[in-house]
Write a protein that holds these residues in place. Structure first.
Motif, mmCIF file in Angstrom:
data_model
loop_
_atom_site.group_PDB
_atom_site.id
_atom_site.type_symbol
_atom_site.label_atom_id
_atom_site.label_comp_id
_atom_site.label_asym_id
_atom_site.label_seq_id
_atom_site.Cartn_x
_atom_site.Cartn_y
_atom_site.Cartn_z
ATOM 1 N N CYS A 49 4.465 2.185 4.984
ATOM 2 C CA CYS A 49 4.649 3.509 5.619
ATOM 3 C C CYS A 49 3.331 4.216 5.893
ATOM 4 C CB CYS A 49 5.563 4.381 4.772
ATOM 5 S SG CYS A 49 4.787 4.937 3.252
ATOM 6 N N GLY A 50 2.222 3.755 5.273
ATOM 7 C CA GLY A 50 0.928 4.398 5.526
ATOM 8 C C GLY A 50 0.991 5.890 5.250
ATOM 9 N N TYR A 80 -7.765 -5.732 1.745
ATOM 10 C CA TYR A 80 -6.841 -5.341 2.818
ATOM 11 C C TYR A 80 -6.226 -3.959 2.538
ATOM 12 C CZ TYR A 80 -2.703 -5.830 5.846
ATOM 13 O OH TYR A 80 -1.725 -5.643 6.781
ATOM 14 N N ILE A 132 6.281 7.303 10.269
ATOM 15 C CA ILE A 132 7.532 6.782 10.837
ATOM 16 C C ILE A 132 8.717 7.252 9.996
ATOM 17 C CG2 ILE A 132 8.817 4.679 11.384
ATOM 18 C CD1 ILE A 132 6.150 3.317 12.007
ATOM 19 N N ASP A 142 11.160 1.580 5.487
ATOM 20 C CA ASP A 142 9.935 1.603 6.301
ATOM 21 C C ASP A 142 8.908 0.746 5.563
ATOM 22 O OD1 ASP A 142 7.616 2.171 7.670
ATOM 23 O OD2 ASP A 142 7.689 4.346 7.373
ATOM 24 N N ARG A 200 3.708 -3.411 -3.215
ATOM 25 C CA ARG A 200 3.941 -4.354 -2.132
ATOM 26 C C ARG A 200 5.445 -4.439 -1.925
ATOM 27 N NH1 ARG A 200 3.123 -9.274 -3.822
ATOM 28 N NH2 ARG A 200 2.596 -10.283 -1.882
ATOM 29 N N VAL A 201 5.852 -4.507 -0.681
ATOM 30 C CA VAL A 201 7.294 -4.526 -0.415
ATOM 31 C C VAL A 201 7.926 -5.766 -1.049
ATOM 32 C CG1 VAL A 201 7.235 -5.773 1.812
ATOM 33 C CG2 VAL A 201 8.978 -4.018 1.398
ATOM 34 N N GLU A 202 7.116 -6.794 -1.255
ATOM 35 C CA GLU A 202 7.617 -8.019 -1.892
ATOM 36 C C GLU A 202 8.019 -7.747 -3.344
ATOM 37 O OE1 GLU A 202 4.931 -7.703 -0.073
ATOM 38 O OE2 GLU A 202 4.574 -9.442 1.196
ATOM 39 N N VAL A 229 7.807 2.421 1.804
ATOM 40 C CA VAL A 229 7.068 1.554 0.882
ATOM 41 C C VAL A 229 5.634 1.376 1.376
ATOM 42 C CG1 VAL A 229 6.981 -0.735 -0.183
ATOM 43 C CG2 VAL A 229 9.190 0.344 0.295
ATOM 44 N N SER A 286 5.345 -10.183 5.331
ATOM 45 C CA SER A 286 5.933 -9.236 4.371
ATOM 46 C C SER A 286 7.196 -8.608 4.948
ATOM 47 C CB SER A 286 4.928 -8.122 4.053
ATOM 48 O OG SER A 286 3.724 -8.669 3.581
HETATM 49 C C1 LIG Z 1 -0.352 -0.797 10.540
HETATM 50 S S1 LIG Z 1 -0.221 0.224 9.179
HETATM 51 C C2 LIG Z 1 1.090 1.301 9.662
HETATM 52 C C3 LIG Z 1 1.122 2.578 8.859
HETATM 53 C C4 LIG Z 1 2.237 3.530 9.272
HETATM 54 N N1 LIG Z 1 3.528 2.905 9.173
HETATM 55 C C5 LIG Z 1 2.031 4.036 10.666
HETATM 56 O O1 LIG Z 1 2.786 3.651 11.540
HETATM 57 O O2 LIG Z 1 1.090 4.793 10.889
HETATM 58 C C6 LIG Z 1 0.477 -0.861 8.021
HETATM 59 C C7 LIG Z 1 0.609 -0.308 6.635
HETATM 60 O O3 LIG Z 1 1.372 -1.220 5.880
HETATM 61 C C8 LIG Z 1 0.837 -1.346 4.573
HETATM 62 N N2 LIG Z 1 1.249 -2.677 4.119
HETATM 63 C C9 LIG Z 1 0.860 -3.873 4.624
HETATM 64 N N3 LIG Z 1 1.462 -4.878 3.971
HETATM 65 C C10 LIG Z 1 2.259 -4.301 3.036
HETATM 66 C C11 LIG Z 1 3.125 -4.830 2.036
HETATM 67 N N4 LIG Z 1 3.276 -6.141 1.862
HETATM 68 N N5 LIG Z 1 3.789 -3.964 1.252
HETATM 69 C C12 LIG Z 1 3.613 -2.621 1.399
HETATM 70 N N6 LIG Z 1 2.786 -2.071 2.309
HETATM 71 C C13 LIG Z 1 2.123 -2.896 3.130
HETATM 72 C C14 LIG Z 1 -0.658 -1.179 4.792
HETATM 73 O O4 LIG Z 1 -1.295 -0.759 3.604
HETATM 74 C C15 LIG Z 1 -0.688 -0.138 5.901
HETATM 75 O O5 LIG Z 1 -0.766 1.168 5.384
#
Ligand SMILES: C[S@@+](CC[C@H](N)C(=O)[O-])C[C@H]1O[C@@H](n2cnc3c(N)ncnc32)[C@H](O)[C@@H]1O
Length: 428
Positions: A141-142, A97, A146, A138, A190-192, A162, A220
């Motif tokens: 944050c990818g 993932y 944002i 956030d 991981r935000v967790e 994060v 999450s």
């Molecule tokens: C849908 S994308 C959104 C990315 C960015 N925020 C944007 O709007 O373009 C979701 C992002 O959340 C990260 N992500 C998903 N679950 C997460 C978690 N438990 N902790 C940290 N990051 C997480 C993924 O790796 C991914 O980059």
């Protein structure tokens, strides 16, 4: 289909583990409790060993337990004993993932979706005054978009950005390059698992997937909410809803089924049933509907208040629908999409991100659930039935969507124009 990891709702989260309709029988282990919905099904408890006699479809198998026979949902069974050797890593598929999210291809698809991204930007602009001096989290944050829009349009004291994937390293460079490193702090993990210095005033995240919930990143987000958001803090999005309508999808039907009528003046219609099985057993996640394809007023089958909803409420969601048909046409199936609402403190109205066919297209498009054969409907007919979203008890990012429907000239007419039931794995 190439395996490229999660692609915003594609079915690429691997295909090992639960067997799919292979025709192989054997003994399987129940991964979770299941209560039979009718007399043709078997109830069972997590950990029980079930003898499968026939794998009728991807969804339902004919099985035996303690001398009783009945149908069992395939997604509840695993070849491995989940009590012994399926760790959290397996069932969440986190490696795969987060690896997929570390690729720019996926981040680009999201950034290029202007409707989506500008909605978040508009929320930050509208909330400029409220955000001043506030701490923001956030989640996921990818690329950092944002978080950076927040720092650009408002003056938060701090944005904790994060991100679990490897992309975080590059995101930090982008933040620095934009002169925002004093405000935006990128945390990889991981935000967790991350630790923040204290609670935050606002939690923002773009977590929505196919049919709103696929990927279950929402879990999450809710964990982060419970751990880090101060009492009375703001959630963005604030609410989320899933919408459904019966629909026509003529082109899809003609492409996939009509094709098998005649080829080179030879009759291939024997293959129509097989084609429906092959093409329509899973939903089409990237269907762009024409608004005219909606056969009835859409209804909202799920509404989440993001400051209150609990993860446990997402295991099984059922909704009984009654659609009054407004438009004549072949009903090929159902279409679903989501909308989210962002409540901006001290400012009305809310900002809405709507991924439905009446709004500007987003990268999510709509999700199409095709019936095996269409039903001809006319205005005044009713489509009555239910939809159940069931989270996969083993593969925690997946779920199934089960429909039961009856089409008739009135809600109590004895004869149906068409009826049936069908379960779609999304994607397991
Ligand atoms: C849908 S994308 C959104 C990315 C960015 N925020 C944007 O709007 O373009 C979701 C992002 O959340 C990260 N992500 C998903 N679950 C997460 C978690 N438990 N902790 C940290 N990051 C997480 C993924 O790796 C991914 O980059």
């Amino acid at each position: 289909m190439p395996r490229e990891g999660v692609q915003r709702g594609r079915e690429e989260l691997g295909d090992d583990g639960v067997m799919e309709g292979t025709g192989d029988n054997g003994t399987f282990t129940a991964a979770a409790d299941y209560k039979a919905a009718d007399l043709t099904q078997l109830s069972f408890r997590r950990g029980e060993r079930i003898v499968v006699h026939q794998q009728m479809s991807n969804e339902w198998w004919w099985a035996e337990l303690g001398g009783c026979f009945g149908y069992v949902p395939a997604s509840y069974l695993t070849e491995r004993d989940p009590l012994q050797d399926l760790g959290e890593e397996d069932t969440w598929q986190d490696d795969e993932y987060f690896n997929s999210y570390s690729k720019l291809k996926l981040q680009q698809e999201m950034l290029a979706d202007r409707v989506r991204t500008e909605t978040y930007g508009a929320v930050m602009k509208r909330s400029r005054a409220w955000l001043r001096g506030k701490a923001v989290l956030d989640v996921g944050c990818g690329s950092g978009i944002i978080s950076m829009l927040c720092a650009k349009h408002a003056q938060p004291s701090r944005v904790y950005a994060v991100e679990a994937s490897e992309l975080a390293r590059l995101t930090e460079q982008v933040v620095r390059c934009n002169g925002m490193k004093d405000t935006v702090r990128v945390l990889q993990g991981r935000v967790e698992d991350v630790e923040l210095p204290g609670s935050v005033d606002c939690l923002v995240s773009e977590w929505m997937g196919t049919c709103l919930l696929f990927e279950f990143m929402i879990e999450s987000v809710l964990q982060a909410r419970d751990r880090w958001l101060r009492d009375g803090g703001v959630m963005w999005p604030s609410t989320a809803a899933l919408h459904l309508t019966p629909c026509s999808a003529q082109r899809e039907y003609t492409d996939k089924i009509g094709f098998w009528d005649w080829q080179y003046e030879l009759d291939f219609s024997q293959l129509r049933t097989e084609a429906a099985k092959e093409y329509f057993s899973k939903p089409k996640h990237d269907h762009q509907m024409d608004p005219d394809d909606c056969l009835a007023e859409p209804c909202c089958i799920l509404q989440l208040d993001m400051s209150k909803v609990q993860t446990s409420e997402l295991e099984e969601i059922t909704y009984e629908f009654i659609f009054e048909v407004k438009k004549a046409g072949p009903m090929h199936g159902f279409a679903a999409w989501f909308s989210t609402e962002f409540k901006c403190p001290d400012s009305n109205p809310s900002i809405i991100l709507d991924t439905g066919p009446m709004s500007t297209a987003t990268h999510w498009k709509q999700t199409l659930f095709m019936l095996d054969s269409p039903v001809a409907v006319t205005p005044g007919d009713f489509v009555v039935g239910s939809v159940a979203l069931r989270r996969n008890p083993v593969w925690r990012r997946h779920m199934s969507v089960a429909f039961r429907w009856r089409v008739a000239p009135s809600t109590d007419a004895p004869d149906a124009i068409g009826e049936g039931q069908k379960t779609f794995p999304l994607w397991r």
